[in-house]
Design an enzyme around this catalytic site. Sequence first.
Site, PDB file in Angstrom:
ATOM      1  N   ARG A 153      -2.904  21.253 -15.531  1.00  0.00           N
ATOM      2  CA  ARG A 153      -1.926  20.217 -15.888  1.00  0.00           C
ATOM      3  C   ARG A 153      -2.168  19.665 -17.298  1.00  0.00           C
ATOM      4  NH1 ARG A 153       0.725  15.722 -11.804  1.00  0.00           N
ATOM      5  NH2 ARG A 153       2.066  14.800 -13.373  1.00  0.00           N
ATOM      6  N   HIS A 209       8.036   8.500 -28.987  1.00  0.00           N
ATOM      7  CA  HIS A 209       6.992   9.335 -28.387  1.00  0.00           C
ATOM      8  C   HIS A 209       7.284  10.812 -28.687  1.00  0.00           C
ATOM      9  CE1 HIS A 209       4.040  10.669 -25.465  1.00  0.00           C
ATOM     10  NE2 HIS A 209       4.971  11.363 -24.831  1.00  0.00           N
ATOM     11  N   ARG A 241       0.815  -1.233   0.000  1.00  0.00           N
ATOM     12  CA  ARG A 241       0.000   0.000   0.000  1.00  0.00           C
ATOM     13  C   ARG A 241       0.846   1.280   0.000  1.00  0.00           C
ATOM     14  NH1 ARG A 241      -2.400  -3.402   3.577  1.00  0.00           N
ATOM     15  NH2 ARG A 241      -4.294  -4.375   2.782  1.00  0.00           N
ATOM     16  N   LYS A 298       7.570  22.534 -15.329  1.00  0.00           N
ATOM     17  CA  LYS A 298       6.686  21.410 -15.009  1.00  0.00           C
ATOM     18  C   LYS A 298       6.266  21.482 -13.542  1.00  0.00           C
ATOM     19  CE  LYS A 298       5.295  16.818 -15.430  1.00  0.00           C
ATOM     20  NZ  LYS A 298       5.397  15.501 -15.950  1.00  0.00           N
ATOM     21  N   ASN A 315      -0.291  18.415 -22.014  1.00  0.00           N
ATOM     22  CA  ASN A 315      -0.652  17.481 -23.089  1.00  0.00           C
ATOM     23  C   ASN A 315      -0.590  18.133 -24.470  1.00  0.00           C
ATOM     24  OD1 ASN A 315      -1.152  15.473 -21.225  1.00  0.00           O
ATOM     25  ND2 ASN A 315      -3.309  16.026 -21.006  1.00  0.00           N
ATOM     26  N   LYS A 336       3.292  11.133 -11.541  1.00  0.00           N
ATOM     27  CA  LYS A 336       2.463  10.167 -12.284  1.00  0.00           C
ATOM     28  C   LYS A 336       3.265   8.884 -12.470  1.00  0.00           C
ATOM     29  CE  LYS A 336      -0.610  12.777 -15.346  1.00  0.00           C
ATOM     30  NZ  LYS A 336      -0.872  12.997 -16.778  1.00  0.00           N
ATOM     31  N   HIS A 361      -0.553  11.002 -29.772  1.00  0.00           N
ATOM     32  CA  HIS A 361      -1.012   9.652 -29.421  1.00  0.00           C
ATOM     33  C   HIS A 361      -1.714   9.007 -30.602  1.00  0.00           C
ATOM     34  CE1 HIS A 361      -0.979  10.264 -24.773  1.00  0.00           C
ATOM     35  NE2 HIS A 361       0.181   9.863 -25.259  1.00  0.00           N
ATOM     36  N   GLU A 385       9.938  17.342 -25.568  1.00  0.00           N
ATOM     37  CA  GLU A 385       9.238  17.817 -24.358  1.00  0.00           C
ATOM     38  C   GLU A 385       9.757  19.203 -23.947  1.00  0.00           C
ATOM     39  OE1 GLU A 385       6.655  16.165 -23.406  1.00  0.00           O
ATOM     40  OE2 GLU A 385       7.024  14.187 -24.260  1.00  0.00           O
ATOM     41  N   GLU A 424      -4.341  16.697 -12.274  1.00  0.00           N
ATOM     42  CA  GLU A 424      -4.781  16.926 -13.662  1.00  0.00           C
ATOM     43  C   GLU A 424      -6.276  17.191 -13.776  1.00  0.00           C
ATOM     44  OE1 GLU A 424      -2.597  14.892 -16.802  1.00  0.00           O
ATOM     45  OE2 GLU A 424      -4.472  14.662 -17.879  1.00  0.00           O
ATOM     46  N   HIS A 453      -0.121  16.166 -27.576  1.00  0.00           N
ATOM     47  CA  HIS A 453      -0.263  14.747 -27.233  1.00  0.00           C
ATOM     48  C   HIS A 453      -1.503  14.091 -27.840  1.00  0.00           C
ATOM     49  CE1 HIS A 453       3.078  15.496 -24.657  1.00  0.00           C
ATOM     50  NE2 HIS A 453       3.088  14.267 -24.203  1.00  0.00           N
TER      51      HIS A 453
HETATM   52  P1  NAD Z   1      13.037   4.797 -21.681  1.00  0.00           P
HETATM   53  O1  NAD Z   1      12.966   4.768 -20.223  1.00  0.00           O
HETATM   54  O2  NAD Z   1      12.638   3.570 -22.415  1.00  0.00           O
HETATM   55  O3  NAD Z   1      14.527   5.177 -22.112  1.00  0.00           O
HETATM   56  C1  NAD Z   1      14.873   5.190 -23.475  1.00  0.00           C
HETATM   57  C2  NAD Z   1      16.076   4.287 -23.733  1.00  0.00           C
HETATM   58  O4  NAD Z   1      17.248   4.923 -23.228  1.00  0.00           O
HETATM   59  C3  NAD Z   1      16.015   2.931 -23.045  1.00  0.00           C
HETATM   60  O5  NAD Z   1      16.555   1.966 -23.903  1.00  0.00           O
HETATM   61  C4  NAD Z   1      16.917   3.110 -21.825  1.00  0.00           C
HETATM   62  O6  NAD Z   1      17.467   1.906 -21.394  1.00  0.00           O
HETATM   63  C5  NAD Z   1      17.968   4.028 -22.383  1.00  0.00           C
HETATM   64  N1  NAD Z   1      18.670   4.865 -21.413  1.00  0.00           N
HETATM   65  C6  NAD Z   1      18.146   5.488 -20.340  1.00  0.00           C
HETATM   66  N2  NAD Z   1      19.065   6.281 -19.785  1.00  0.00           N
HETATM   67  C7  NAD Z   1      20.201   6.140 -20.502  1.00  0.00           C
HETATM   68  C8  NAD Z   1      21.490   6.713 -20.418  1.00  0.00           C
HETATM   69  N3  NAD Z   1      21.798   7.639 -19.502  1.00  0.00           N
HETATM   70  N4  NAD Z   1      22.425   6.313 -21.309  1.00  0.00           N
HETATM   71  C9  NAD Z   1      22.116   5.405 -22.274  1.00  0.00           C
HETATM   72  N5  NAD Z   1      20.910   4.853 -22.421  1.00  0.00           N
HETATM   73  C10 NAD Z   1      19.964   5.221 -21.540  1.00  0.00           C
HETATM   74  O7  NAD Z   1      12.180   5.986 -22.303  1.00  0.00           O
HETATM   75  P2  NAD Z   1      11.978   7.520 -21.895  1.00  0.00           P
HETATM   76  O8  NAD Z   1      11.889   8.242 -23.179  1.00  0.00           O
HETATM   77  O9  NAD Z   1      12.925   7.974 -20.865  1.00  0.00           O
HETATM   78  O10 NAD Z   1      10.548   7.496 -21.210  1.00  0.00           O
HETATM   79  C11 NAD Z   1       9.389   7.141 -21.928  1.00  0.00           C
HETATM   80  C12 NAD Z   1       8.345   6.704 -20.945  1.00  0.00           C
HETATM   81  O11 NAD Z   1       8.057   7.795 -20.073  1.00  0.00           O
HETATM   82  C13 NAD Z   1       7.036   6.311 -21.591  1.00  0.00           C
HETATM   83  O12 NAD Z   1       6.606   5.072 -21.057  1.00  0.00           O
HETATM   84  C14 NAD Z   1       6.077   7.413 -21.196  1.00  0.00           C
HETATM   85  O13 NAD Z   1       4.745   6.952 -21.055  1.00  0.00           O
HETATM   86  C15 NAD Z   1       6.650   7.844 -19.885  1.00  0.00           C
HETATM   87  N6  NAD Z   1       6.317   9.215 -19.501  1.00  0.00           N
HETATM   88  C16 NAD Z   1       5.840   9.415 -18.246  1.00  0.00           C
HETATM   89  C17 NAD Z   1       5.523  10.684 -17.827  1.00  0.00           C
HETATM   90  C18 NAD Z   1       5.040  10.891 -16.422  1.00  0.00           C
HETATM   91  O14 NAD Z   1       4.626  12.003 -16.098  1.00  0.00           O
HETATM   92  N7  NAD Z   1       5.114   9.900 -15.569  1.00  0.00           N
HETATM   93  C19 NAD Z   1       5.702  11.778 -18.688  1.00  0.00           C
HETATM   94  C20 NAD Z   1       6.200  11.548 -19.961  1.00  0.00           C
HETATM   95  C21 NAD Z   1       6.507  10.261 -20.360  1.00  0.00           C
END
Ligand code: NAD
Length: 353
Positions: A236, A260, A121, A222, A240, A143, A247, A185, A232, A243
């Site tokens: 917030r 993305h 929890r 942010k 988007n 999030k 999406h 972003e 949101e 987005h």
């Molecule tokens: P990711 O975590 O998959 O990282 C991208 C790639 O880079 C992966 O292969 C990872 O292993 C590699 N990597 C990470 N750090 C590295 C480094 N320092 N050196 C070399 N390689 C490295 O993707 P991302 O783009 O970081 O995140 C995308 C995700 O974030 C999605 O699932 C999306 O839904 C989520 N997201 C969440 C929020 C939120 O508010 N929680 C906001 C935007 C996106």
Amino acid sequence: MADIIPVKTGRAYDIHLGRGILVETGRLAADVARTRKAVIVTDTHVGPLYGTQVKASLEAAGFDAPLYAFEAGEASKNMQTLQALYRFFAQSDLTRADLVVALGGGVVGDAAGFAAATYMRGVDFIQVPTTLLAQVDSSVGGKTAVDLPEGKNLAGAFWQPRLVICDPDVLDTLDAENFACGMGEVVKHACIRSKALYDRLLACTDIRAELSAIIADNVRIKRDVVEHDEREKGERMLLNFGHTLGHGIEKCLHYTGISHGAAVAAGMHLITLHAERNGLTPPGTAARIGVLLDKYGLSADSPLPLADVVHAALNDKKRAGGNLHLVLLKDIGDAFIHTLPVADLPAFFGLGA
Ligand code: NAD
């Protein structure tokens, strides 16, 4: 010198930002921890690069720090990984008083964060974001989620971290595509909130040299948005921007073959073109966004026909009732929410009903 950016959400925390700060993880974690056990969650790319340093730093601060690495990539942000994390937590005797440390990009942050939010929890967690996207966006705001076969981020929770440790030096190992994805972003934040950031990005001649300051600007943008609207309900939604159509593009392509960031980039440009056509955004704004996207390695052009993208976007989860909330720009740096009935959407995009 680390920059400390406080976040005053329901559960307040600090974002520590500074080059080389990764090796301070143990010391910083000790300041917020109730015990000396911290499970590190990472992925198979980041673990070999930074896992040893983070583990050693935690151990030097007196922590028992077992590490779990799951297969890198969005495909791992699922219920199977969640279950594997729960089981690793249980096997590591993690208690509610201990810590989870999410070391990685948005995938690790989202999955480890959701595991922490729900295991027993709720266990405290720390974000150590290692992609540009995670540093400027996903590690801030609380999030957390995993994907289901039916859609992205469908199972999740709002769960604020106890601390974020953001070290721009780790981006040295990030590949160009993932760096560009994060820049999508960054451009989004400039478009919705900061003409000054837009101008800075336009004038910048060496992004790597200015990275710490640019990340700090983005984190503050942010932070300000989520502080006003943690769950949101209104403001917030501005985050988007791009987005809804982004999406739509990702969905049409079954989440493969486009990042993305690239999808959101095209989404920001496309929605702004049509907002201009509807007289809601000043002419030329989409072109100004396009210039910045192009500069930072992203294409402004949608890879798919408009009708397909709009159709897919209609099924987007952000649709509320019979209305769709579109994020549009009054100008660069000034976003607003334009609500219109779903039935009016084809006309908005100049499509036949
Ligand atoms: P990711 O975590 O998959 O990282 C991208 C790639 O880079 C992966 O292969 C990872 O292993 C590699 N990597 C990470 N750090 C590295 C480094 N320092 N050196 C070399 N390689 C490295 O993707 P991302 O783009 O970081 O995140 C995308 C995700 O974030 C999605 O699932 C999306 O839904 C989520 N997201 C969440 C929020 C939120 O508010 N929680 C906001 C935007 C996106």
